[in-house]
Write an enzyme that holds these catalytic residues in place. Structure first.
Site, PDB file in Angstrom:
ATOM      1  N   CYS A   2       0.832  -1.196   0.000  1.00 14.01           N
ATOM      2  CA  CYS A   2       0.000   0.000   0.000  1.00 14.01           C
ATOM      3  C   CYS A   2       0.873   1.255   0.000  1.00 14.01           C
ATOM      4  O   CYS A   2       2.026   1.230   0.415  1.00 14.01           O
ATOM      5  CB  CYS A   2      -0.902   0.010   1.223  1.00 14.01           C
ATOM      6  SG  CYS A   2      -1.927  -1.472   1.361  1.00 14.01           S
ATOM      7  N   ARG A  28       3.987   0.927  -6.596  1.00 14.31           N
ATOM      8  CA  ARG A  28       3.930  -0.049  -5.521  1.00 14.31           C
ATOM      9  C   ARG A  28       2.866  -1.113  -5.781  1.00 14.31           C
ATOM     10  O   ARG A  28       2.841  -2.145  -5.123  1.00 14.31           O
ATOM     11  CB  ARG A  28       3.637   0.658  -4.185  1.00 14.31           C
ATOM     12  CG  ARG A  28       4.688   1.676  -3.809  1.00 14.31           C
ATOM     13  CD  ARG A  28       4.233   2.558  -2.656  1.00 14.31           C
ATOM     14  NE  ARG A  28       4.268   1.848  -1.399  1.00 14.31           N
ATOM     15  CZ  ARG A  28       5.309   1.825  -0.574  1.00 14.31           C
ATOM     16  NH1 ARG A  28       6.419   2.465  -0.902  1.00 14.31           N
ATOM     17  NH2 ARG A  28       5.260   1.186   0.565  1.00 14.31           N
ATOM     18  N   TRP A  76      -3.460  -2.459  -2.156  1.00 13.15           N
ATOM     19  CA  TRP A  76      -3.422  -3.754  -2.829  1.00 13.15           C
ATOM     20  C   TRP A  76      -4.167  -4.719  -1.921  1.00 13.15           C
ATOM     21  O   TRP A  76      -3.734  -4.985  -0.810  1.00 13.15           O
ATOM     22  CB  TRP A  76      -1.984  -4.214  -3.046  1.00 13.15           C
ATOM     23  CG  TRP A  76      -1.854  -5.396  -3.961  1.00 13.15           C
ATOM     24  CD1 TRP A  76      -2.646  -6.501  -4.030  1.00 13.15           C
ATOM     25  CD2 TRP A  76      -0.844  -5.588  -4.959  1.00 13.15           C
ATOM     26  NE1 TRP A  76      -2.208  -7.369  -4.991  1.00 13.15           N
ATOM     27  CE2 TRP A  76      -1.099  -6.828  -5.578  1.00 13.15           C
ATOM     28  CE3 TRP A  76       0.254  -4.845  -5.377  1.00 13.15           C
ATOM     29  CZ2 TRP A  76      -0.284  -7.341  -6.596  1.00 13.15           C
ATOM     30  CZ3 TRP A  76       1.046  -5.350  -6.381  1.00 13.15           C
ATOM     31  CH2 TRP A  76       0.778  -6.582  -6.988  1.00 13.15           C
ATOM     32  N   ASN A 100      -0.612   0.997   5.999  1.00 12.85           N
ATOM     33  CA  ASN A 100       0.165   0.025   5.222  1.00 12.85           C
ATOM     34  C   ASN A 100       0.732  -0.987   6.201  1.00 12.85           C
ATOM     35  O   ASN A 100       1.402  -0.614   7.152  1.00 12.85           O
ATOM     36  CB  ASN A 100       1.302   0.722   4.477  1.00 12.85           C
ATOM     37  CG  ASN A 100       2.172  -0.259   3.701  1.00 12.85           C
ATOM     38  OD1 ASN A 100       1.724  -1.333   3.321  1.00 12.85           O
ATOM     39  ND2 ASN A 100       3.418   0.110   3.470  1.00 12.85           N
ATOM     40  N   GLY A 101       0.439  -2.274   5.999  1.00 13.64           N
ATOM     41  CA  GLY A 101       0.971  -3.304   6.882  1.00 13.64           C
ATOM     42  C   GLY A 101      -0.097  -4.259   7.348  1.00 13.64           C
ATOM     43  O   GLY A 101      -1.091  -4.502   6.662  1.00 13.64           O
ATOM     44  N   GLU A 482      20.920 -20.232  -1.045  1.00 13.68           N
ATOM     45  CA  GLU A 482      20.460 -18.902  -1.427  1.00 13.68           C
ATOM     46  C   GLU A 482      21.419 -17.821  -0.932  1.00 13.68           C
ATOM     47  O   GLU A 482      21.702 -16.848  -1.641  1.00 13.68           O
ATOM     48  CB  GLU A 482      19.053 -18.655  -0.877  1.00 13.68           C
ATOM     49  CG  GLU A 482      18.553 -17.224  -0.944  1.00 13.68           C
ATOM     50  CD  GLU A 482      18.440 -16.663  -2.346  1.00 13.68           C
ATOM     51  OE1 GLU A 482      18.212 -15.449  -2.462  1.00 13.68           O
ATOM     52  OE2 GLU A 482      18.594 -17.414  -3.339  1.00 13.68           O
ATOM     53  N   LYS A 486      23.328 -15.112  -3.332  1.00 13.82           N
ATOM     54  CA  LYS A 486      23.226 -13.662  -3.153  1.00 13.82           C
ATOM     55  C   LYS A 486      24.620 -13.030  -3.111  1.00 13.82           C
ATOM     56  O   LYS A 486      24.859 -11.980  -3.713  1.00 13.82           O
ATOM     57  CB  LYS A 486      22.485 -13.328  -1.859  1.00 13.82           C
ATOM     58  CG  LYS A 486      20.987 -13.412  -1.962  1.00 13.82           C
ATOM     59  CD  LYS A 486      20.433 -12.289  -2.805  1.00 13.82           C
ATOM     60  CE  LYS A 486      19.060 -12.644  -3.335  1.00 13.82           C
ATOM     61  NZ  LYS A 486      19.063 -13.688  -4.361  1.00 13.82           N
ATOM     62  N   GLU A 489      26.134 -13.030  -6.597  1.00 10.68           N
ATOM     63  CA  GLU A 489      25.444 -12.158  -7.538  1.00 10.68           C
ATOM     64  C   GLU A 489      25.895 -10.706  -7.445  1.00 10.68           C
ATOM     65  O   GLU A 489      26.095 -10.048  -8.476  1.00 10.68           O
ATOM     66  CB  GLU A 489      23.926 -12.191  -7.288  1.00 10.68           C
ATOM     67  CG  GLU A 489      23.225 -13.426  -7.798  1.00 10.68           C
ATOM     68  CD  GLU A 489      21.734 -13.366  -7.522  1.00 10.68           C
ATOM     69  OE1 GLU A 489      20.957 -13.597  -8.458  1.00 10.68           O
ATOM     70  OE2 GLU A 489      21.338 -13.072  -6.377  1.00 10.68           O
ATOM     71  N   HIS A 505      32.760 -34.957   3.020  1.00 12.42           N
ATOM     72  CA  HIS A 505      32.853 -35.718   1.770  1.00 12.42           C
ATOM     73  C   HIS A 505      33.541 -34.934   0.664  1.00 12.42           C
ATOM     74  O   HIS A 505      33.361 -35.238  -0.518  1.00 12.42           O
ATOM     75  CB  HIS A 505      31.461 -36.161   1.319  1.00 12.42           C
ATOM     76  CG  HIS A 505      30.809 -37.094   2.276  1.00 12.42           C
ATOM     77  ND1 HIS A 505      31.215 -38.399   2.442  1.00 12.42           N
ATOM     78  CD2 HIS A 505      29.787 -36.901   3.151  1.00 12.42           C
ATOM     79  CE1 HIS A 505      30.462 -38.981   3.369  1.00 12.42           C
ATOM     80  NE2 HIS A 505      29.596 -38.087   3.816  1.00 12.42           N
ATOM     81  N   LYS A 606      17.090  -8.750 -14.657  1.00 16.94           N
ATOM     82  CA  LYS A 606      16.016  -9.055 -13.714  1.00 16.94           C
ATOM     83  C   LYS A 606      15.139 -10.191 -14.216  1.00 16.94           C
ATOM     84  O   LYS A 606      14.755 -11.084 -13.465  1.00 16.94           O
ATOM     85  CB  LYS A 606      15.164  -7.802 -13.475  1.00 16.94           C
ATOM     86  CG  LYS A 606      14.101  -7.977 -12.384  1.00 16.94           C
ATOM     87  CD  LYS A 606      14.736  -8.249 -11.042  1.00 16.94           C
ATOM     88  CE  LYS A 606      13.712  -8.454  -9.962  1.00 16.94           C
ATOM     89  NZ  LYS A 606      14.330  -8.941  -8.706  1.00 16.94           N
TER      90      LYS A 606
END
Length: 611
Positions: A2, A28, A76, A100-101, A482, A486, A489, A505, A606
């Site tokens: 929002c 947004r 939203w 918002n939240g 992940e 990151k 990247e 191993h 992206k």
């Protein structure tokens, strides 16, 4: 995601400028919008509309409103559909609020207020804030005291802007987990979700910190911490440009998007879980189709693939449904045989990733039902799926995915838990604990972000390394992968993630005192003791360990770890969502320390729309 804007002026023209501010918040994402002002007599007047801002413009031309103070909102839909009745601002006769939240304790507050004869007319969690403040005013409190007393009772991650009947010189705001900025203009003041909404109005901005409460009265601004102690926040001069649009107080989009996670995870949760009952709901046929499947196949690329890897643990351990996972670029060329009544789940931020799309088409040709999880509405992947679920992350500008990843995890966790509840593979007590843990995630994410400064210091040491290892077991194994991705990247440091039990191993041969080892290991993980043993093996060979754990984990390995970040105790089911935050921040700060292009790292795009 929002958007909020508020204007307190000496001119009777705030309504049109509120709508212009909302236009700058359209990036947004939203599906309804509204404004509220005080008329010449100090009474609250509102305009709200479903859909895009031109619908609100039309309402303005039909029934114009104006005033010297007002608030606006783009919404939203999450808790409650995208209807005019659910659109913000929400209001009573005495107060109007934009939000918002997520208000986590919405249900208990609503029950208390209903006993006091308050009548609710929307499906949102936000409406409790309006009634809570109104009740306090009814008890004789001033606007400031009424608002602050209400803030004391709220739980969750939220930003609010509030105006009051008869108070044409007052606007109040609060930041708890989601952003809010104060703007200083010529004979007027502003509140907004970010500085971009204020760019045409002022360059002088104060960015509130977590827990801050602000009272704006004319040109006077008083900011308080959450214990009501007066505090000061620097006023900065911003210079918005096309390149920096929407970054607000953040140096990079990636950091801004990391900090948006309490809000967007809350939005995503609210789209699936009813805060009042805890019930999880999905579009008709989704869960029934999953439960009929002899096997689920999860396919994605990059970070989204690690979300799928996490979901494999969830679906198999919690819902007891067999799963296969594969990277999209390899899957269709493997020509895997697909089972009758099988379901294939495809996860993509853009919904346009070509490898993932071609894998989807292969599965459809093999008679699989297709469920897509995407962040972009009406993408190609969504259009070609039997079912589609949306991660409500809002636009993600940084190439390295952050909020899209955690909202993907959130969506997959809700799916797996819903299947488990339907199959009764969890007891009622365990189902309730899992659901409660999910609903608490936004608040806990906001708490984890408080470790940002400590992680930044650690990153200054780790960024000097040429190679970094990430270790995890069970649900933490995908987070280790992940975290390594990151770091690669955006900092260009060579990093690898491993299942901790695999170190002996082969990879243990890489360890010396120049190779930092990042270990993600909550003590609540059933495999924690085994991970601790693997860590000891690494340290015995000269490894320098950065431990991300909780208090019990810290105590177990405090003599072993070189650096430690201590998180709150976390239910194992939601640990992957929450432990993703520290590895994102580590990668970000390492990249900044090295001076790389954080938002647009070399060689990466992206959305990958070629094979």
């Amino acid at each position: 995601m929002c958007g909020i804007i508020g204007i307190l002026s000496e001119k009777q023209d705030v309504a049109g400028r509120l709508i212009e501010g909302l236009r700058r918040l359209e990036y947004r994402g939203y599906d309804s919008a509204g404004i509220a002002t005080l008329d010449a007599s100090g009474h609250i007047q509102r305009l709200r509309a479903e859909g895009k801002l031109y619908n609100l413009d039309k309402r303005m031309s039909e029934t114009p409103i104006n005033g010297v103070v007002g608030i606006g909102h783009t919404r939203w839909a999450t808790h409650g559909g995208p209807t005019e009745n659910n659109a913000h601002p929400h209001a009573t006769e005495d107060v109007a609020v934009v939000h918002n939240g997520i208000i986590e304790n919405y249900a208990s507050l609503k029950a208390d207020l209903e006993e006091r004869q308050h009548r609710f007319i929307s499906d949102t969690d936000t409406e409790v804030v309006v009634h809570l403040i109104s009740e306090n005013i009814k008890q004789g409190m001033s606007p400031k005291d009424a608002a602050f007393a209400a803030f004391d009772r709220l739980e969750g991650a939220y930003a609010l802007a509030i105006i009051f009947k008869g108070e044409t010189n007052t606007m109040i705001g609060v930041r708890q987990g989601t952003p809010l900025a104060v703007g200083y203009g010529e004979n007027e003041m502003y509140l907004a979700s970010d500085s971009y909404a204020l760019a045409p109005l002022t360059k002088k901005i104060s960015f509130l910190e977590d827990g801050d409460r602000v009272v704006v009265q004319g040109a006077d601004v008083q900011i308080y911490s959450n214990d009501n102690t007066p505090v000061t926040r620097d006023i900065r001069i911003t210079a918005q440009s096309g390149a920096s649009a929407g970054k607000g107080e953040y140096a990079h989009f990636m950091l801004k998007e990391i900090y948006e996670q309490p809000s967007v995870i809350g939005d995503t949760l609210n789209s699936f879980i009813n805060p009042a009952t805890g019930d999880i709901t999905f579009p008709e046929g989704v869960i029934e189709t999953l439960l009929k499947a002899p096997r689920i196949t999860l396919v994605a690329c990059g970070t989204a693939f690690y979300a799928c890897m996490t979901a494999k643990y969830w679906f198999e351990q919690v819902a007891r449904i067999p799963c296969e996972i594969d990277v999209a670029s390899e899957f269709r060329y493997r020509e895997a045989p697909m089972p009758k009544d099988g379901v294939a789940i495809f996860v993509s931020q853009s919904g346009e990733t070509l490898d993932t799309l071609e894998a989807l088409r292969y599965c459809k040709a093999q008679g699989q039902k297709v469920l897509s999880i995407v962040n972009t509405i009406e993408s190609t992947i969504e259009r070609e799926s039997d079912f589609a679920l949306h991660t409500l992350a809002g636009p993600e500008i940084g190439v390295a995915s952050t909020k899209a990843f955690t909202t993907q995890l959130t969506t997959l966790a809700c799916l797996a838990l819903s299947c488990a509840i339907e199959k009764k593979t969890l007891s009622e007590d365990d189902s309730s604990k899992h659901s409660t843990a999910l609903r608490h995630v936004p608040k806990m994410v906001a708490q984890i972000l408080n470790h940002d400064k400590d992680i930044k210091k650690i990153a200054r040491d780790i960024c000097k390394a040429r190679d970094v290892l990430y270790l995890g077991r069970g649900l933490m194994y995908p987070i280790a992968l992940e975290g390594a991705l990151k770091l690669k990247e955006i900092s260009y440091i060579h990093a690898e993630g491993y299942a901790a039990g695999e170190m002996k191993h082969g990879p243990i041969a890489l360890i010396d005192d120049n190779v930092p080892i990042v270990v993600v290991a909550p003590s609540t993980d059933p495999l924690f003791e085994k991970t601790a043993s693997n860590v000891q093996e690494s340290v015995a060979r000269g490894g320098k360990v950065f431990l991300i754990s909780d208090e019990n984990g810290k105590q177990a390995l405090e003599k072993t770890a070189r650096w430690t970040i201590t998180l709150e105790d976390i239910h194992p089911f939601v640990a992957p969502i929450l432990y993703a935050l520290p590895v994102q921040l580590l990668a970000y700060h390492a990249a900044v320390a090295k001076g790389t292009d954080v938002d647009q790292p070399r060689n990466l795009a992206k959305s990958v729309t070629v094979e």
